[in-house]
Design an enzyme around this catalytic site. Structure first.
Site, PDB file in Angstrom:
ATOM      1  N   ASP A 154     -11.733  34.344   6.389  1.00 19.22           N
ATOM      2  CA  ASP A 154     -10.880  32.590   5.876  1.00 19.22           C
ATOM      3  C   ASP A 154     -10.245  33.056   4.369  1.00 19.22           C
ATOM      4  OD1 ASP A 154      -8.461  31.897   7.019  1.00 19.22           O
ATOM      5  OD2 ASP A 154      -9.134  30.174   6.321  1.00 19.22           O
ATOM      6  N   LEU A 155      -9.523  32.652   4.741  1.00 19.52           N
ATOM      7  CA  LEU A 155      -9.516  32.223   2.801  1.00 19.52           C
ATOM      8  C   LEU A 155      -9.057  30.968   2.077  1.00 19.52           C
ATOM      9  CD1 LEU A 155      -9.412  33.399  -0.121  1.00 19.52           C
ATOM     10  CD2 LEU A 155      -6.435  34.160  -0.050  1.00 19.52           C
ATOM     11  N   ASP A 156      -8.121  30.777   2.833  1.00 20.94           N
ATOM     12  CA  ASP A 156      -7.414  28.588   2.624  1.00 20.94           C
ATOM     13  C   ASP A 156      -7.859  27.872   3.264  1.00 20.94           C
ATOM     14  OD1 ASP A 156      -4.829  30.256   2.005  1.00 20.94           O
ATOM     15  OD2 ASP A 156      -4.843  29.224   0.946  1.00 20.94           O
ATOM     16  N   ASP A 169     -10.876  27.976   9.515  1.00 20.33           N
ATOM     17  CA  ASP A 169     -10.416  26.379   8.954  1.00 20.33           C
ATOM     18  C   ASP A 169      -9.739  26.132  10.051  1.00 20.33           C
ATOM     19  OD1 ASP A 169      -9.032  27.471   7.300  1.00 20.33           O
ATOM     20  OD2 ASP A 169      -8.307  25.529   6.646  1.00 20.33           O
TER      21      ASP A 169
HETATM   22  O1  LIG Z   1      -5.429  32.279   7.319  1.00 16.82           O
HETATM   23  P1  LIG Z   1      -5.308  32.039   5.471  1.00 16.82           P
HETATM   24  O2  LIG Z   1      -6.376  32.300   4.592  1.00 16.82           O
HETATM   25  O3  LIG Z   1      -6.433  29.949   5.245  1.00 16.82           O
HETATM   26  O4  LIG Z   1      -3.782  31.050   5.204  1.00 16.82           O
HETATM   27  C1  LIG Z   1      -3.246  30.223   5.649  1.00 16.82           C
HETATM   28  C2  LIG Z   1      -2.210  30.076   5.007  1.00 16.82           C
HETATM   29  O5  LIG Z   1      -2.557  29.588   3.575  1.00 16.82           O
HETATM   30  C3  LIG Z   1      -1.613  29.390   3.086  1.00 16.82           C
HETATM   31  O6  LIG Z   1      -1.143  28.029   2.813  1.00 16.82           O
HETATM   32  C4  LIG Z   1      -2.522  26.398   3.128  1.00 16.82           C
HETATM   33  O7  LIG Z   1      -2.922  26.753   1.902  1.00 16.82           O
HETATM   34  C5  LIG Z   1      -1.484  26.078   0.533  1.00 16.82           C
HETATM   35  C6  LIG Z   1      -2.391  26.206  -0.223  1.00 16.82           C
HETATM   36  O8  LIG Z   1      -3.895  25.891  -0.421  1.00 16.82           O
HETATM   37  C7  LIG Z   1      -1.557  25.027   1.054  1.00 16.82           C
HETATM   38  O9  LIG Z   1      -0.925  24.787  -0.014  1.00 16.82           O
HETATM   39  C8  LIG Z   1      -0.670  24.944   2.890  1.00 16.82           C
HETATM   40  O10 LIG Z   1      -0.295  23.557   2.525  1.00 16.82           O
HETATM   41  C9  LIG Z   1      -1.968  25.660   3.371  1.00 16.82           C
HETATM   42  O11 LIG Z   1      -0.935  26.159   5.287  1.00 16.82           O
HETATM   43  C10 LIG Z   1      -0.401  29.718   2.783  1.00 16.82           C
HETATM   44  O12 LIG Z   1       0.550  29.488   1.846  1.00 16.82           O
HETATM   45  C11 LIG Z   1      -0.151  30.696   3.853  1.00 16.82           C
HETATM   46  O13 LIG Z   1       0.464  31.937   4.096  1.00 16.82           O
HETATM   47  C12 LIG Z   1      -1.290  30.846   4.616  1.00 16.82           C
HETATM   48  O14 LIG Z   1      -0.819  31.354   6.534  1.00 16.82           O
END
Ligand SMILES: O=P(O)(O)OC[C@H]1O[C@H](O[C@H]2O[C@H](CO)[C@@H](O)[C@H](O)[C@H]2O)[C@H](O)[C@@H](O)[C@@H]1O
Length: 359
Positions: free
Chosen positions: A125-127, A301
């Site tokens: 996963d990324l974020d 996460d």
């Molecule tokens: O599946 P992931 O790679 O973890 O992506 C999930 C979502 O991540 C992003 O939003 C999240 O991260 C942002 C930056 O850190 C944060 O501001 C936000 O509150 C989080 O929800 C992304 O913008 C989404 O499109 C993804 O689905």
């Protein structure tokens, strides 16, 4: 760690709407820790679903709630001694995790396994897993050392490395530049395989939905509306007090559309076309070269990663949850840097020896 009986905290599914709280502590409003509840060490906090009470003694003196719906519960009561509150929650899932003291963090660290990473198909996963969460989606930056680490990992696994993200693939590429990896984007609605072939469902135009959201809960309120193929995300990280308004707006714009559903991630409501999911994306990769026949590993996460953990566990793989909260994952990393450190140690270990030992 990581299994249900040992994880701290709880989650309520969408069908369990009544939640109550009683505890001792003080709510600390405002950023940067809007969901932090502090309590004197040793004090007792109780929280849970009606009929399924859980108790937690505050050893570190802090409880951190991943959802600001908790905040809505706590704030009006101005929690004092033995305060008690109840509320009707919106149709969303909640997670509440307890910040543990440093001794407990050591315990979690010991529980990440040492593996022969070259035998694995690795899904990440990324974020919140490889990059720290930022206040806005466009403010995320991946460090050069993390990009380098992924490049080495790709080589060690003979290219069996894929990103599994809620972001769209274009955006994943931008964050990982110059690396371009196999990837599943928009929670599995898009997928680019190891040969670079894009598998994406035809998605209806959600332009009207996005415009309606922008008009009702626009940027001027600090809400970020993210447009993705087959999806729209409403981010309220900068305005957790507007969570309920965002949820209402999301429900209103969806109306009777049966082809869409709502997912609750970290400070975000995502409107998504049905039929995706990270679990399905991982399954698809595992049926293809170079992933096929390898033992799978997935690290994530967020609640949206649980579908991936389910698939990994069913195949006897390694599932890793980053951070707190209840999870199906079998292992846990305390945070992003803990996970990255672990990964870099595994990447250097080949056939039971570290790179230093081999040279
Ligand atoms: O599946 P992931 O790679 O973890 O992506 C999930 C979502 O991540 C992003 O939003 C999240 O991260 C942002 C930056 O850190 C944060 O501001 C936000 O509150 C989080 O929800 C992304 O913008 C989404 O499109 C993804 O689905």
């Amino acid at each position: 760690m990581g299994n249900r009986s040992r994880s701290y905290g709880w989650s309520a599914s969408s069908s369990q709407k009544h939640v109550w709280f009683c505890g001792i502590g003080a709510f600390v409003p405002g950023r940067p820790r809007p969901n932090l509840v502090q309590a004197p060490p040793g004090s007792l906090a109780r929280f849970g679903l009606v009929g399924r009470l859980r108790e937690q003694r505050a050893s570190a003196g802090e409880f951190e709630c991943a959802s600001s719906a908790w905040r809505a519960l706590l704030a009006p009561k101005r929690i004092g001694r033995k305060a008690r509150g109840s509320a009707q929650l919106p149709d969303l899932s909640l997670e509440c995790s307890v910040k543990r003291n440093s001794a407990k963090r050591e315990e979690a660290r010991a529980l990440l396994p040492n593996i022969e990473i070259s035998d694995f198909a690795v899904f990440l996963d990324l974020d919140g897993t490889l990059v720290e969460i930022a206040d806005r989606p466009d403010r995320v930056r991946m460090t050069r050392s993390t990009v380098d680490l992924l490049a080495v990992l790709r080589d060690r696994t003979d290219n069996a490395l894929a990103m599994i993200s809620g972001r769209e693939i274009q955006c994943i590429d931008r964050i990982l530049r110059p690396l371009k990896l196999p990837a599943a984007g928009v929670h599995g609605l898009q997928r680019r395989d190891a040969a670079g072939v894009l598998h994406a469902r035809e998605t209806p135009d959600l332009g009207r939905i996005v415009s309606a959201l922008e008009q009702t809960i626009g940027e001027e309120n600090g809400i970020v509306v993210e447009r993705k193929p087959g999806a729209a995300a409403v981010h309220f990280r900068q305005r957790p007090d507007l969570e309920r308004d965002c949820y209402r707006a999301v429900r209103a714009v969806i109306g009777e559309r049966m082809d869409l559903h709502v997912m609750h991630g970290k400070m975000v409501f995502e409107i998504l076309l049905k039929g995706g999911g990270k679990g399905k994306a991982i399954e698809a990769f595992l049926s293809e070269r170079p992933f096929r026949g390898r033992k799978p590993l997935f690290a994530g996460d967020d609640t949206t990663d649980e579908a991936g953990f389910r698939v990994i566990n069913a195949r006897g793989g390694v599932s890793i949850k980053i951070g707190g909260g209840e999870t199906l994952a079998h292992h846990r990393a305390a945070n992003v840097s803990h996970f990255r450190n672990w990964l870099s140690v595994q990447v250097k270990h080949v056939n039971g020896m570290s790179a230093d030992e081999r040279s």
